[in-house]
Scaffold this active site. Sequence first.
Site, PDB file in Angstrom:
ATOM      1  CB  SER A  68      -0.911   0.029   1.232  1.00  0.00           C
ATOM      2  OG  SER A  68      -1.727  -1.114   1.267  1.00  0.00           O
TER       3      SER A  68
HETATM    4  N1  SAH Z   1      -0.598  -5.255   3.852  1.00  0.00           N
HETATM    5  C1  SAH Z   1       0.213  -5.613   2.689  1.00  0.00           C
HETATM    6  C2  SAH Z   1      -0.431  -5.255   1.359  1.00  0.00           C
HETATM    7  C3  SAH Z   1      -1.621  -6.039   1.115  1.00  0.00           C
HETATM    8  S1  SAH Z   1      -2.148  -6.286  -0.552  1.00  0.00           S
HETATM    9  C4  SAH Z   1       1.598  -5.015   2.780  1.00  0.00           C
HETATM   10  O1  SAH Z   1       1.877  -4.277   3.729  1.00  0.00           O
HETATM   11  O2  SAH Z   1       2.410  -5.317   1.901  1.00  0.00           O
HETATM   12  C5  SAH Z   1      -3.519  -7.305  -0.120  1.00  0.00           C
HETATM   13  C6  SAH Z   1      -3.141  -8.716   0.252  1.00  0.00           C
HETATM   14  O3  SAH Z   1      -4.326  -9.362   0.712  1.00  0.00           O
HETATM   15  C7  SAH Z   1      -2.637  -9.546  -0.923  1.00  0.00           C
HETATM   16  O4  SAH Z   1      -1.393 -10.100  -0.627  1.00  0.00           O
HETATM   17  C8  SAH Z   1      -3.716 -10.611  -1.086  1.00  0.00           C
HETATM   18  O5  SAH Z   1      -3.216 -11.861  -1.527  1.00  0.00           O
HETATM   19  C9  SAH Z   1      -4.277 -10.707   0.317  1.00  0.00           C
HETATM   20  N2  SAH Z   1      -5.625 -11.268   0.421  1.00  0.00           N
HETATM   21  C10 SAH Z   1      -6.684 -11.095  -0.401  1.00  0.00           C
HETATM   22  N3  SAH Z   1      -7.751 -11.776   0.057  1.00  0.00           N
HETATM   23  C11 SAH Z   1      -7.365 -12.390   1.217  1.00  0.00           C
HETATM   24  C12 SAH Z   1      -8.007 -13.238   2.157  1.00  0.00           C
HETATM   25  N4  SAH Z   1      -9.280 -13.613   2.029  1.00  0.00           N
HETATM   26  N5  SAH Z   1      -7.288 -13.669   3.226  1.00  0.00           N
HETATM   27  C13 SAH Z   1      -5.990 -13.309   3.402  1.00  0.00           C
HETATM   28  N6  SAH Z   1      -5.320 -12.521   2.535  1.00  0.00           N
HETATM   29  C14 SAH Z   1      -6.001 -12.063   1.457  1.00  0.00           C
END
Ligand code: SAH
Length: 219
Positions: A68
């Site tokens: 993000s």
């Molecule tokens: N917080 C992260 C960025 C997140 S991007 C950072 O600091 O880098 C969003 C992430 O959520 C992705 O890696 C995606 O694979 C994950 N995601 C999406 N749906 C999800 C779910 N149901 N459970 C766990 N992770 C999930």
Amino acid sequence: MKTEIRRILGEIAADARFTAAETGRDSFSDKVMKAMAAVARDQFVPDEYRLEAYTNRPLPIGHQQTISQPFIVALMTDLLETAPEQRILEIGTGSGYQAAILSRLVKDVYSIERLAELAESARQRLQTLGYHNVHVRCDDGSEGWPEAAPFDGIIVTAAASEIPAPLLDQLAPGGRLVIPIGRRWGPQELKLIRRSPAGDLETRSVLRVAFVPLLPGKV
Ligand code: SAH
């Protein structure tokens, strides 16, 4: 402090002022800004994006996912209003960057990622960098982490069409849940849900945002 870190902190502070009318806060707490200064974002992005690590933008981390924008990380962290003894749940570990920021502010961070490869690389990265109070699990985060519940704060870093009920169940009295709600390509709103000490829930919209979608199942 390194020039590039000072510059990104300045951009976060400027964005905080610029969005104050919507978010209700025109600056973030010192402890959040200190955590943002302390975690080296260049360690959490792929090599080809190292030079852009200290820009105020989201960046690709592979698997069609993104780390993000620093301003959004700071805002979501500030909205949690953490305290040192707390336990926080994160859904969407991704690179592990948001988890690393939280790990400097609270006792334990539980973070769930549905993509096994991202979960494994984030786990290794956090270990190597010494963030030993972050616990990473590969699973569908919509179910939360019942064995470790309740949590003082829950942060979801992918957009859901509605708040997954298990997350509300796992939010402690006095706890805060920060989650982007909306459609995949449509408008999304960052929401702050507070559970009062008596147990009632109160929801507030904080800001228009753009997140990757929360998807079902683990892969
Ligand atoms: N917080 C992260 C960025 C997140 S991007 C950072 O600091 O880098 C969003 C992430 O959520 C992705 O890696 C995606 O694979 C994950 N995601 C999406 N749906 C999800 C779910 N149901 N459970 C766990 N992770 C999930």
